[in-house]
Design a protein around this motif. Structure first.
Motif, PDB file in Angstrom:
ATOM      1  N   LEU A 164       0.952  -1.025   0.123  1.00  0.00           N
ATOM      2  CA  LEU A 164      -0.067  -0.066   0.109  1.00  0.00           C
ATOM      3  C   LEU A 164       0.876   1.125   0.081  1.00  0.00           C
ATOM      4  N   PRO A 185       7.982   3.511  10.828  1.00  0.00           N
ATOM      5  CA  PRO A 185       7.288   3.389  12.012  1.00  0.00           C
ATOM      6  C   PRO A 185       5.913   2.496  11.841  1.00  0.00           C
ATOM      7  N   LEU A 186       5.139   2.114  10.863  1.00  0.00           N
ATOM      8  CA  LEU A 186       4.242   1.492  10.629  1.00  0.00           C
ATOM      9  C   LEU A 186       4.372   0.355  11.127  1.00  0.00           C
ATOM     10  N   ILE A 188       6.323  -1.022  13.426  1.00  0.00           N
ATOM     11  CA  ILE A 188       6.907  -1.252  14.719  1.00  0.00           C
ATOM     12  C   ILE A 188       6.376  -2.314  15.574  1.00  0.00           C
ATOM     13  N   PRO A 189       4.925  -2.543  15.357  1.00  0.00           N
ATOM     14  CA  PRO A 189       4.206  -3.991  16.036  1.00  0.00           C
ATOM     15  C   PRO A 189       4.806  -5.109  15.503  1.00  0.00           C
ATOM     16  N   LEU A 192       8.651  -5.504  16.755  1.00  0.00           N
ATOM     17  CA  LEU A 192       8.824  -5.930  18.467  1.00  0.00           C
ATOM     18  C   LEU A 192       7.924  -7.223  18.575  1.00  0.00           C
ATOM     19  N   HIS A 212       0.636 -14.189  23.150  1.00  0.00           N
ATOM     20  CA  HIS A 212      -0.216 -12.736  22.854  1.00  0.00           C
ATOM     21  C   HIS A 212       0.368 -12.123  21.704  1.00  0.00           C
ATOM     22  N   TRP A 213       1.856 -12.441  21.452  1.00  0.00           N
ATOM     23  CA  TRP A 213       2.624 -11.624  20.460  1.00  0.00           C
ATOM     24  C   TRP A 213       1.937 -12.438  18.781  1.00  0.00           C
ATOM     25  N   LEU A 216      -1.233 -10.773  18.472  1.00  0.00           N
ATOM     26  CA  LEU A 216      -0.977  -9.407  17.869  1.00  0.00           C
ATOM     27  C   LEU A 216      -0.450  -9.296  16.364  1.00  0.00           C
ATOM     28  N   PHE A 219      -3.376 -10.427  14.045  1.00  0.00           N
ATOM     29  CA  PHE A 219      -4.240  -9.318  13.930  1.00  0.00           C
ATOM     30  C   PHE A 219      -3.872  -8.058  13.166  1.00  0.00           C
ATOM     31  N   TYR A 220      -2.717  -7.699  12.983  1.00  0.00           N
ATOM     32  CA  TYR A 220      -1.927  -6.657  12.250  1.00  0.00           C
ATOM     33  C   TYR A 220      -2.072  -7.229  10.798  1.00  0.00           C
ATOM     34  N   PHE A 224      -4.545  -5.281   7.815  1.00  0.00           N
ATOM     35  CA  PHE A 224      -3.908  -4.731   6.545  1.00  0.00           C
ATOM     36  C   PHE A 224      -4.393  -5.504   5.230  1.00  0.00           C
ATOM     37  N   LEU A 227      -7.481  -3.788   4.971  1.00  0.00           N
ATOM     38  CA  LEU A 227      -7.609  -2.482   4.690  1.00  0.00           C
ATOM     39  C   LEU A 227      -6.661  -2.031   3.289  1.00  0.00           C
TER      40      LEU A 227
END
Lengths: 239, 51, 228
Positions: A164, A185-186, A188-189, A192, A212-213, A216, A219-220, A224, A227
């Protein structure tokens, strides 16, 4: 606009898939002929690897605590180099307009490019990771598919956002500089999550403490993948 | 207490930032208004000449 | 009509923001008592918190402007998003600076890996990136459209980034370790209101400027027609 709408109704998901597949094959064929995305990515990955080996000297130091960070910094930097060139072929030949004007859903372009990115970045990361393990004398204690699945989860999210954003920066003509600035920056999740999961695997060879990671990252990725094609529609609009 | 230095610095920099920004806005504003006034005068003159 | 609305808004907000900021200074330095453990430095708090919150408000406006632009295709929404992004970056910078001057004496460091700080820095990078993208494109429909898409992506990613950083570091122990008196809470309320008014006033001023620029453009166009 109306014709477009009708096509979307009768075309169905099979045609979307077929069109995306055709774009993916075209990109892979182009890469096989002249590797404009993969070659710089591989080269950059090896350079980063060398720089890290020189800078950190893994023979005389305990690198275990920093190794996940090194691994993923390398992968993300190399990945950004590749993603910045995903649309360079279309931009230099001016064929993105042609692709957009073609009677296919624009989501198909997105998914085609997304597939290409997955293959190219995956290839680079898949080669780079074992090499880094080798050079830094690290061992994973658990089965190899665990690390591979982390790689896949991260790759999907990174390429989904990357496609995108690359479509945006390609239109500025300064993609090579701009894409990393916007993409890091986008992601970062993802960074980590990847680092934490890898550190866990190096320590005790399991995801036990890090479920949990995984959620996460999943989900990310999902966010996208939904989206991405929605917003991509606006990015490649013919004005 | 020398902690006062940090207090003064924080508020000082905050106000400096706000003032600089406000001044820039005001200066740009004034310049543009002058430009518009000149443009309006020129447009009016030219219109009158044509008539 | 829009011009008149903006003019009256700025005429109302200007004096209100000025009076508000003066009142906030009074509240922060005189009304609020010294804090028991931190002494006077804690007063930075009264400027830092409202500034940070207003940065978030501004970035919220970037999102609103971006979404509205994509749906309505009116340049005024793009202008709103651009101005809000610039002002958001300014407020974020000020929040980080004031925060650092508080952290140095209290936490004994200018900067820590605290989730709130890290997220703020990520946010700063995202919107500086947003402004760089704008700078790399010619003014017009394409720039507005691409910027809007990035403005939406940035806002959507921020909560995820915050959540991830929080998972990574854990909550900071220092939070909530302050004895807040009634006067302190009042001072915080006043400065919150004042900084928000200031933010709004500056935003309206910038919007007015954008309108004037459009007017100047129109006049130049008229001039070309008369001459040509």
């Amino acid at each position: 606009m109306k014709a477009d709408h009708l096509r979307r109704v009768d075309g169905g998901s099979m045609r979307l898939f077929a069109a995306a597949w055709a774009i993916l094959l075209k990109d892979i064929r182009n890469e096989a002929r002249a590797p404009k995305v993969v070659a710089p990515m591989f080269l950059f990955a090896f350079i980063v690897l060398l720089v890290f080996v020189f800078a950190i000297d893994p023979l005389n130091m305990d690198v275990l605590p920093v190794f996940p960070g090194i691994l993923w910094t390398g992968v993300f930097f190399a990945g950004a180099i590749g993603m910045a060139r995903m649309f360079s072929g279309e931009m230099s030949r001016g064929s993105l307009q042609g692709l957009v004007a073609a009677p296919i859903d624009r989501a198909a372009i997105y998914f085609g490019k997304f597939g290409g990115g997955l293959v190219f970045v995956g290839l680079t990361a898949g080669t780079m990771t074992p090499l880094l393990f080798l050079f830094f004398r690290q061992n994973i204690t658990g089965p190899w598919w665990q690390l591979a699945s982390v790689l896949l989860l991260v790759n999907v999210g990174f390429v989904a956002v990357g496609t995108l954003v690359a479509a945006i920066t390609a239109q500025t003509g300064q993609s090579e500089v701009l894409l990393p600035i916007l993409l890091f920056p986008l992601s970062i999740p993802l960074v980590l999550g990847a680092v934490e999961l890898t550190a866990g695997l190096l320590e005790n060879g399991s995801f036990a403490d890090n479920a949990h990671w995984i959620w996460l990252l999943a989900f990310y990725d999902l966010l996208f993948i939904v989206l991405g094609p929605l917003l991509f529609d606006y990015v490649v609009e013919v004005s | 207490m020398n902690n006062m230095f940090y207090l003064a610095a924080a508020y000082g920099l905050f106000w400096l930032g706000i003032f600089a920004y406000t001044l820039k806005i005001q200066r740009d504003h004034r310049r543009l208004e002058q430009q518009i006034a000149t443009l309006e005068a020129v447009v009016d003159d030219l219109r009158n000449e044509k008539e | 009509m829009e011009a008149r609305l903006l003019r009256s808004l700025s005429q109302i907000l200007g004096p209100l923001a000025l009076v508000g900021m003066l009142a906030a200074m009074y509240a922060a330095f005189i009304h609020a008592p010294r804090e028991a453990t931190m002494g006077d430095v804690y007063r930075i708090f009264f400027i830092h918190v409202p500034t940070a919150i207003n940065a978030y408000l501004a970035f919220g406006l970037v999102f609103v402007g971006s979404v509205l632009y994509l749906f309505r295709r009116k340049f005024r929404w793009d202008t709103l998003a651009e101005i809000a992004a610039q002002q958001g970056v300014l407020f974020t910078t000020l929040a980080m600076v004031t925060g650092s001057f508080w952290a140095r004496p209290v936490w004994n460091t200018w900067w820590t890996g605290d989730p709130q700080l890290t997220t703020t820095l990520i946010m700063w990078f995202m919107y500086v990136g947003y402004l760089i993208v704008r700078g790399a494109l010619q003014p017009g429909e394409q720039r507005a459209r691409l910027a809007a898409v990035f403005g939406i992506v940035a806002v959507v990613t921020l909560p995820l980034a915050h959540f991830a950083v929080e998972l990574w570091r854990g909550l900071h122990p220092g939070r909530g370790g302050m004895d807040i008196t009634v006067e302190m809470r009042q001072a915080l309320m006043i400065s919150m209101l004042a900084v928000t008014l200031l933010n709004g006033y500056l935003l309206v001023k910038r919007l007015q400027f954008a309108q004037l620029r459009r007017r100047a453009e129109m006049l130049r166009e008229q001039l070309r027609q008369i001459r040509g």
